[in-house]
Design a protein around this motif. Structure first.
Motif, PDB file in Angstrom:
ATOM      1  N   GLY A 167      19.932  49.038  35.885  1.00 27.93           N
ATOM      2  CA  GLY A 167      18.932  49.510  34.921  1.00 27.93           C
ATOM      3  C   GLY A 167      17.768  50.197  35.605  1.00 27.93           C
ATOM      4  O   GLY A 167      17.331  51.273  35.201  1.00 27.93           O
ATOM      5  N   ALA A 168      17.262  49.580  36.693  1.00 28.93           N
ATOM      6  CA  ALA A 168      16.098  50.146  37.396  1.00 28.93           C
ATOM      7  C   ALA A 168      16.443  51.452  38.095  1.00 28.93           C
ATOM      8  O   ALA A 168      15.579  52.304  38.303  1.00 28.93           O
ATOM      9  N   LEU A 169      17.734  51.594  38.464  1.00 30.88           N
ATOM     10  CA  LEU A 169      18.134  52.840  39.136  1.00 30.88           C
ATOM     11  C   LEU A 169      18.166  54.020  38.154  1.00 30.88           C
ATOM     12  O   LEU A 169      18.064  55.172  38.567  1.00 30.88           O
ATOM     13  N   ILE A 170      18.324  53.716  36.852  1.00 31.35           N
ATOM     14  CA  ILE A 170      18.436  54.806  35.867  1.00 31.35           C
ATOM     15  C   ILE A 170      17.164  55.676  35.855  1.00 31.35           C
ATOM     16  O   ILE A 170      17.254  56.882  36.104  1.00 31.35           O
ATOM     17  N   PRO A 171      15.957  55.103  35.596  1.00 32.25           N
ATOM     18  CA  PRO A 171      14.781  55.984  35.613  1.00 32.25           C
ATOM     19  C   PRO A 171      14.478  56.552  37.000  1.00 32.25           C
ATOM     20  O   PRO A 171      13.923  57.641  37.116  1.00 32.25           O
ATOM     21  N   MET A 172      14.855  55.780  38.059  1.00 31.21           N
ATOM     22  CA  MET A 172      14.555  56.283  39.400  1.00 31.21           C
ATOM     23  C   MET A 172      15.372  57.548  39.705  1.00 31.21           C
ATOM     24  O   MET A 172      14.844  58.534  40.190  1.00 31.21           O
ATOM     25  N   LEU A 173      16.655  57.501  39.385  1.00 34.44           N
ATOM     26  CA  LEU A 173      17.506  58.650  39.696  1.00 34.44           C
ATOM     27  C   LEU A 173      17.249  59.813  38.741  1.00 34.44           C
ATOM     28  O   LEU A 173      17.232  60.971  39.150  1.00 34.44           O
ATOM     29  N   CYS A 174      17.065  59.501  37.446  1.00 33.37           N
ATOM     30  CA  CYS A 174      16.958  60.576  36.440  1.00 33.37           C
ATOM     31  C   CYS A 174      15.567  61.191  36.383  1.00 33.37           C
ATOM     32  O   CYS A 174      15.429  62.378  36.107  1.00 33.37           O
ATOM     33  N   LEU A 175      14.543  60.360  36.557  1.00 27.35           N
ATOM     34  CA  LEU A 175      13.180  60.845  36.327  1.00 27.35           C
ATOM     35  C   LEU A 175      12.302  60.789  37.570  1.00 27.35           C
ATOM     36  O   LEU A 175      11.206  61.334  37.582  1.00 27.35           O
ATOM     37  N   GLY A 176      12.778  60.098  38.592  1.00 29.71           N
ATOM     38  CA  GLY A 176      11.943  59.921  39.785  1.00 29.71           C
ATOM     39  C   GLY A 176      10.871  58.872  39.553  1.00 29.71           C
ATOM     40  O   GLY A 176       9.881  58.803  40.272  1.00 29.71           O
ATOM     41  N   ILE A 177      11.047  58.045  38.525  1.00 32.62           N
ATOM     42  CA  ILE A 177      10.085  56.973  38.218  1.00 32.62           C
ATOM     43  C   ILE A 177      10.785  55.648  38.517  1.00 32.62           C
ATOM     44  O   ILE A 177      11.803  55.342  37.900  1.00 32.62           O
ATOM     45  N   PRO A 178      10.255  54.868  39.451  1.00 31.17           N
ATOM     46  CA  PRO A 178      10.948  53.619  39.782  1.00 31.17           C
ATOM     47  C   PRO A 178      10.885  52.584  38.670  1.00 31.17           C
ATOM     48  O   PRO A 178       9.881  52.490  37.965  1.00 31.17           O
ATOM     49  N   GLY A 179      11.969  51.839  38.524  1.00 29.19           N
ATOM     50  CA  GLY A 179      12.029  50.819  37.484  1.00 29.19           C
ATOM     51  C   GLY A 179      11.330  49.528  37.887  1.00 29.19           C
ATOM     52  O   GLY A 179      10.894  48.773  37.043  1.00 29.19           O
ATOM     53  N   ASP A 180      11.236  49.247  39.170  1.00 29.59           N
ATOM     54  CA  ASP A 180      10.556  48.037  39.626  1.00 29.59           C
ATOM     55  C   ASP A 180      10.073  48.223  41.064  1.00 29.59           C
ATOM     56  O   ASP A 180      10.141  49.329  41.603  1.00 29.59           O
ATOM     57  N   THR A 181       9.591  47.118  41.660  1.00 31.90           N
ATOM     58  CA  THR A 181       9.005  47.222  43.004  1.00 31.90           C
ATOM     59  C   THR A 181      10.028  47.710  44.030  1.00 31.90           C
ATOM     60  O   THR A 181       9.735  48.581  44.843  1.00 31.90           O
ATOM     61  N   ILE A 182      11.232  47.138  43.976  1.00 29.86           N
ATOM     62  CA  ILE A 182      12.238  47.502  44.992  1.00 29.86           C
ATOM     63  C   ILE A 182      12.618  48.978  44.847  1.00 29.86           C
ATOM     64  O   ILE A 182      12.756  49.691  45.836  1.00 29.86           O
ATOM     65  N   THR A 183      12.750  49.443  43.597  1.00 30.17           N
ATOM     66  CA  THR A 183      13.126  50.856  43.447  1.00 30.17           C
ATOM     67  C   THR A 183      11.964  51.772  43.833  1.00 30.17           C
ATOM     68  O   THR A 183      12.200  52.920  44.187  1.00 30.17           O
ATOM     69  N   SER A 184      10.725  51.252  43.795  1.00 28.71           N
ATOM     70  CA  SER A 184       9.618  52.099  44.271  1.00 28.71           C
ATOM     71  C   SER A 184       9.725  52.264  45.790  1.00 28.71           C
ATOM     72  O   SER A 184       9.424  53.321  46.331  1.00 28.71           O
ATOM     73  N   VAL A 185      10.198  51.218  46.472  1.00 32.38           N
ATOM     74  CA  VAL A 185      10.438  51.331  47.915  1.00 32.38           C
ATOM     75  C   VAL A 185      11.619  52.276  48.160  1.00 32.38           C
ATOM     76  O   VAL A 185      11.591  53.128  49.051  1.00 32.38           O
ATOM     77  N   MET A 186      12.647  52.132  47.327  1.00 33.19           N
ATOM     78  CA  MET A 186      13.821  53.004  47.474  1.00 33.19           C
ATOM     79  C   MET A 186      13.451  54.467  47.242  1.00 33.19           C
ATOM     80  O   MET A 186      13.975  55.363  47.886  1.00 33.19           O
ATOM     81  N   LEU A 187      12.528  54.682  46.304  1.00 32.26           N
ATOM     82  CA  LEU A 187      12.085  56.046  46.013  1.00 32.26           C
ATOM     83  C   LEU A 187      11.456  56.675  47.259  1.00 32.26           C
ATOM     84  O   LEU A 187      11.714  57.842  47.575  1.00 32.26           O
ATOM     85  N   GLY A 188      10.649  55.860  47.966  1.00 29.73           N
ATOM     86  CA  GLY A 188      10.058  56.331  49.212  1.00 29.73           C
ATOM     87  C   GLY A 188      11.144  56.652  50.229  1.00 29.73           C
ATOM     88  O   GLY A 188      11.088  57.675  50.911  1.00 29.73           O
ATOM     89  N   ALA A 189      12.154  55.785  50.295  1.00 33.25           N
ATOM     90  CA  ALA A 189      13.253  55.988  51.245  1.00 33.25           C
ATOM     91  C   ALA A 189      14.035  57.255  50.904  1.00 33.25           C
ATOM     92  O   ALA A 189      14.473  57.995  51.791  1.00 33.25           O
ATOM     93  N   LEU A 190      14.194  57.528  49.609  1.00 33.18           N
ATOM     94  CA  LEU A 190      14.911  58.734  49.170  1.00 33.18           C
ATOM     95  C   LEU A 190      14.211  59.976  49.703  1.00 33.18           C
ATOM     96  O   LEU A 190      14.839  60.885  50.239  1.00 33.18           O
ATOM     97  N   THR A 191      12.887  59.986  49.532  1.00 32.37           N
ATOM     98  CA  THR A 191      12.106  61.140  49.987  1.00 32.37           C
ATOM     99  C   THR A 191      12.268  61.296  51.494  1.00 32.37           C
ATOM    100  O   THR A 191      12.376  62.413  51.999  1.00 32.37           O
ATOM    101  N   LEU A 192      12.291  60.148  52.186  1.00 31.99           N
ATOM    102  CA  LEU A 192      12.400  60.162  53.643  1.00 31.99           C
ATOM    103  C   LEU A 192      13.694  60.825  54.110  1.00 31.99           C
ATOM    104  O   LEU A 192      13.707  61.581  55.072  1.00 31.99           O
TER     105      LEU A 192
END
Lengths: 153, 494
Positions: free
Chosen positions: B312-337
């Protein structure tokens, strides 16, 4: 009876308002544009939001009432924290001069000491093995070069 | 879609990628199991490894940590009555009583199966929902993106702590921090105090390492528990029987669906989903009186729901670039990296990566189930790893991770500075997640605010005239108002 808020809650509110004002003034010196927001628009917007949040925080603290300021600090905990921060800052300042290989075991030894370990043999083994593993993994496997320091350069 | 998915499986099943997927999941389970360490810290610690990997392999490995840590948290909840992660809090309600009855192995087995069900259901939802949401997101206007970014921060602020104002202050500070350096609109120096080093601003990942990981070391040095007390009990009879699985399957599926729904909402996460799932499972159970005394459904529902939040949390992260929770906010940073820009274009420009993640998520669930059962036997030993060795090593790994971001000591200095700030944030009750989210979303919000106003010729009503933007504004205000209202009600009751 309503529970009073710690004095720090009031300080936080005032600090946020002050930060909001400072950022708003500082943003006024940035380039202004006619269309869109330019470099100054967003900081000004957030500064206003922050000041309003600070106001809300201050008002909440004042309405609930604040306790008298307390200065009862756990000295042991505070000194452990201060030592950990000091070691970390020293590491940052010295790592390019002394290098990863020498400084990292020292940091590990210091940190383990702060965490309560006193067995020097165990500490030395962990510090040296950890440093060696990280160094080899990064420089030989990932090919990422860690600071060597002026001694080895 | 299915061809892409098959290609994704082919990618994941390449020996090296499969090995990394297993590695990520195993690390996730072990980190999740250790109280005080979370999935976000696991991702932070493995960041340096991601630079050297192929993009999809790195991302699947990170997903492995994410899912693994969700299950791992249940192990310590059951054995120690201390949840390894906040998402495992509800698991201890029935897990610990079972452990006391000498059924710790079975409790962990039920948690593993529940997590598996949650993971599979959430991955199916991820596969079917995210491409559709990405299609909708392609039609988003810059005004919609700006309000979406604010929505993400406000909802995380309101769900991250008891004090909404503090959460919002943390979010606003995060946005301010993101402004330091060079402004993204005209490239002018901003708030850099004349320092050339600070022209690059505060790197997102360095901030993240500081707030989430280094602050934890600073907190624990003050005298947390040095050795975790684990009662030596035989962990046997682990895998639940078919009859037992049939008994808790409905609770697991319901928990999983709740988890997916909660996970999709930006700013929420497993910690919220688990209690909702637990309550619902109790209501639909044939034996509600067993809840709190060692009910299998009481373990399966929260475990399925916290793993349900992963997809569920990966859905907004992948589609919108908005993390669903704390871990996906870290993953979002890793994606950019690693050079992946999340958002709707990801589905058209890098479909191979997206479908490798989908396939990887399915594979991860099987690895997690298998390893979960094996790990149960060694878990009591892992839990005995002393904090006095673990934390100093984590500190060094954080330093190395920050250095590797750009081979600069400046990044290490930023990480340590934010570790210091993060420590005081915790001390004074400020949640770290909104701050980090503010740092991540700041540039997105600023660029889209500027673009929206340029397109509308400085007409601020654009944000109220566009239905999507207006919806996000209403949702943000409603969420904050609701949280304030419910907090006030709780205070009155107390």
């Amino acid at each position: 009876m309503k529970k009073k808020k710690p004095f720090s809650e009031l300080v936080i509110g005032i600090a946020c308002m002050a930060l909001g004002v400072v950022v708003f003034v500082a943003a006024g010196n940035l380039q202004q544009v006619k269309l869109g927001i330019g470099p100054s628009g967003f900081p000004k917007f957030i500064a206003v939001v922050l000041a309003l949040l600070g106001l809300a925080q201050t008002a909440t603290a004042l309405i609930a009432g604040v306790e008298a300021p307390k200065f009862d600090v756990d000295k042991r905990a505070a000194s452990l924290f201060a030592a950990a921060v000091a070691m970390s800052v020293a590491y940052v300042m010295l790592v390019t001069q002394i290098g990863f290989i020498i400084l990292t075991p020292l940091l590990l030894l210091g940190m383990m000491y702060l965490f309560g370990e006193r067995n020097i043999v165990k500490m030395l083994i962990i510090a040296i093995v950890t440093t060696a593993c990280i160094w080899l993994l990064f420089t030989k496997v990932f090919l990422i070069f860690l600071p060597v320091g002026r001694i080895f350069a | 879609m299915f061809e892409y998915l098959l290609a994704g499986f082919a990618n994941v099943f390449q020996p090296i990628n499969l090995l990394l997927t297993i590695f990520g999941t195993v690390v996730g389970v072990m980190i999740g199991c250790l109280p005080g360490l979370s999935g976000s810290m696991g991702i932070i610690l493995l960041l340096p490894l991601t630079y050297t990997l192929e993009k999809s392999a790195a991302l699947v490995m990170l997903c492995g940590i994410f899912c693994g840590s969700m299950f791992g948290g249940s192990v310590s909840a059951i054995l120690l009555r201390t949840p390894g992660t906040p998402s495992a809090t509800a698991t201890l309600l029935d897990g610990y009583p079972l452990a006391q009855q000498g059924k710790a192995g079975k409790a962990i087995g039920v948690a593993a199966v529940g997590s598996f069900v949650g993971g599979i259901v959430s991955t199916i939802c991820l596969i079917f929902i995210s491409p559709q949401l990405a299609k909708v997101a392609l039609k988003f206007h810059s005004a919609d993106y700006f309000t979406l970014a604010l929505f993400g921060i406000s909802i995380m602020a309101s769900s991250a702590g008891k004090n909404v104002v503090k959460g919002l202050i943390a979010g606003a500070c995060g946005l301010l921090i993101s402004m330091v350096g060079t402004d993204p609109l005209v490239g002018a120096a901003r708030f850099n105090f004349g320092s050339t080093k600070m022209m690059i601003g505060f790197p997102q990942l360095a901030v993240l390492i500081g707030v989430f990981a280094i602050s934890e070391v600073f907190t624990q040095v003050q005298g947390g528990k040095n050795v975790v007390e684990v009662k030596d009990q035989a962990v046997t009879d682990i895998f639940p029987t078919f009859k037992e699985i049939r008994g808790f399957l409905l609770a697991a599926v319901v928990g999983a669906l709740i988890g997916v729904f909660i996970g999709i909402v930006p700013g929420t996460g497993g910690a919220i989903a688990v209690f909702l799932a637990y309550n619902v499972a109790q209501k639909i159970s044939r034996q509600p009186e067993k809840f709190g005394h060692g009910s299998f459904e009481g373990i399966a529902a929260p475990e399925a729901s916290n793993n349900g939040t992963t997809g569920g949390a990966l859905i907004p992260m992948l589609c919108l670039g908005i993390p669903g929770d704390t871990i996906t906010s870290v993953m979002l940073g890793a994606l950019t990296l690693i050079g992946v820009t999340p958002g709707p274009q990801l589905f058209t420009n890098s479909a191979d990566i997206v479908y490798a993640i989908f396939a990887g998520m399915i594979v991860i669930q099987f690895i997690m189930l298998g390893f979960g059962i094996v790990f149960t036997r060694i878990a009591p030993k892992v839990l005995k790893v002393p904090v006095k060795y673990l934390m100093p090593i984590i500190m060094v790994l954080c330093i190395v991770g920050a250095f590797c971001l750009a081979n600069q000591v400046y990044h290490v200095a930023v990480a340590i500075a934010f570790g210091f700030i993060g420590y005081f944030m915790k001390k004074f009750g400020f949640p770290g997640a909104p701050l980090v989210l503010g740092v991540i979303l700041g540039p997105i919000a600023e660029k889209n605010l500027d673009r929206a106003l340029q397109l509308s010729r400085n007409d601020w009503t654009i944000f109220f005239r566009r239905p999507i933007a207006l919806t996000f504004i209403i949702l943000s205000v409603a969420m904050i108002a609701w949280t304030i209202f419910s907090n006030l009600r709780k205070e009155k009751k107390a």
